[in-house]
Design a protein around this motif. Structure first.
Motif, PDB file in Angstrom:
ATOM      1  N   HIS A   1       0.897  -1.123  -0.022  1.00  0.00           N
ATOM      2  CA  HIS A   1       0.077   0.001   0.085  1.00  0.00           C
ATOM      3  C   HIS A   1       0.973   1.293   0.077  1.00  0.00           C
ATOM      4  O   HIS A   1       0.541   2.238  -0.784  1.00  0.00           O
ATOM      5  CB  HIS A   1      -0.863  -0.109   1.245  1.00  0.00           C
ATOM      6  CG  HIS A   1      -1.978   0.972   1.466  1.00  0.00           C
ATOM      7  ND1 HIS A   1      -3.288   0.902   1.120  1.00  0.00           N
ATOM      8  CD2 HIS A   1      -1.615   2.628   1.407  1.00  0.00           C
ATOM      9  CE1 HIS A   1      -3.744   2.038   1.221  1.00  0.00           C
ATOM     10  NE2 HIS A   1      -3.107   3.179   1.298  1.00  0.00           N
TER      11      HIS A   1
ATOM     12  N   HIS B   1      -4.588   7.463  -0.953  1.00  0.00           N
ATOM     13  CA  HIS B   1      -4.759   6.088  -1.152  1.00  0.00           C
ATOM     14  C   HIS B   1      -5.762   5.824  -2.550  1.00  0.00           C
ATOM     15  O   HIS B   1      -6.080   4.610  -2.557  1.00  0.00           O
ATOM     16  CB  HIS B   1      -5.800   5.478   0.015  1.00  0.00           C
ATOM     17  CG  HIS B   1      -5.045   5.942   1.441  1.00  0.00           C
ATOM     18  ND1 HIS B   1      -4.156   5.402   1.889  1.00  0.00           N
ATOM     19  CD2 HIS B   1      -5.491   6.856   2.325  1.00  0.00           C
ATOM     20  CE1 HIS B   1      -3.629   6.057   3.084  1.00  0.00           C
ATOM     21  NE2 HIS B   1      -4.480   6.810   3.164  1.00  0.00           N
TER      22      HIS B   1
ATOM     23  N   SER C   1      -7.312   0.188   1.158  1.00  0.00           N
ATOM     24  CA  SER C   1      -6.812   0.034   0.097  1.00  0.00           C
ATOM     25  C   SER C   1      -7.297  -0.104  -1.267  1.00  0.00           C
ATOM     26  O   SER C   1      -6.732  -0.434  -2.370  1.00  0.00           O
ATOM     27  CB  SER C   1      -5.684  -1.423   0.083  1.00  0.00           C
ATOM     28  OG  SER C   1      -4.745  -1.062   1.024  1.00  0.00           O
TER      29      SER C   1
END
Length: 254
Positions: free
Chosen positions: A117, A141, A238
């Motif tokens: 991530h 993100h 994520s």
């Protein structure tokens, strides 16, 4: 990053998840323990705190100004290797310790997803810098800002800034497929253990001997819920990174 305005449910839920995992990690640390278990519990605490900080931009931006993304990627890569070591050591042992080797490898999968991530955020940030801009808020993100809505600037796929004809955001998503699958499957297993703890989940002494922490003390149902919060929280956090490859993941940002 996420905001209370754009993604109120996700914003609040992730903060609650990672507050719970942080408290649980502190609880695991508040006791005498072996050196290996101490290292593991410190790693769990670090992951919980960083995941909490990753949610609001007001915390994340000053944090990465002090501890840059490459440093975080390296740190969680080392943590992943630590749990791989514990897992291999456990599987090589005789008797009941072997089952705890699989549990340590499960933690390695979770830390591996964290490393991916952060590395994905770094790759996408560098790609945007190469294109001449950071969008609406720098690195994030993939849900909002940074890379545009859904992870690709202005909705484009491949452009002149990409290498070998593949958008970096697509490459990040492809690498993330097995990790995201693991996080979701593990989270389902965590919920099952929270309802009916398996014998190995209740084996505090075995977890202590294995050294991977998180289940060594306390109610095994709460331990399983803490693992669920970490696994599912990381999965949900994520999903924005997967949008360039799997656009339907955008519906999980609400």
């Amino acid at each position: 990053m996420f905001t209370l305005t754009d993604t109120p449910v996700k914003f609040v839920a992730l903060l609650l998840f990672f507050t719970f995992t942080t408290v649980w990690s502190l609880y695991q640390l508040a006791r005498r323990q072996t050196g290996a278990t101490l290292v593991s519990n410190l790693a769990h605490l670090a992951m919980s705190v960083v995941m909490f900080i990753m949610v609001p931009g007001t915390l994340w931006r000053p944090f990465v100004a002090v501890i840059p993304l490459p440093v975080l990627v390296g740190f969680f890569g080392v943590c992943t290797a630590w749990f791989v070591f514990l897992g291999v050591r456990g599987l090589a042992a005789a008797g009941p310790a072997r089952k705890h080797g699989w549990h340590a490898l499960g933690h390695a999968g979770m830390f591996g997803a964290m490393t991916w991530h952060l590395a994905g955020m770094l790759v996408r940030m560098q790609a945007m810098m190469a294109r001449g801009g950071m969008g609406h808020g720098g690195m994030d993100h993939g849900d909002h800002g940074g890379m545009g809505h859904g992870g690709m600037e202005h909705g484009s796929g491949v452009d002149s800034a990409t290498m070998v004809g593949v958008d970096p955001a697509i490459m990040v998503a492809i690498v993330g497929i097995p990790l995201m699958a693991y996080l979701l499957i593990a989270a389902i297993g965590n919920l099952k253990n929270a309802i009916t703890p398996s014998p190995d989940i209740q084996d505090h002494a075995g977890h202590e001997a294995a050294g991977h922490g998180h289940y060594v003390a306390g109610n095994p149902r709460l331990a399983a819920l803490a693992d669920f919060a970490m696994n599912f929280g990381m999965f949900w956090m994520s999903t924005g990174l997967m949008v360039p490859l799997l656009p339907f993941f955008s519906y999980l940002a609400f």
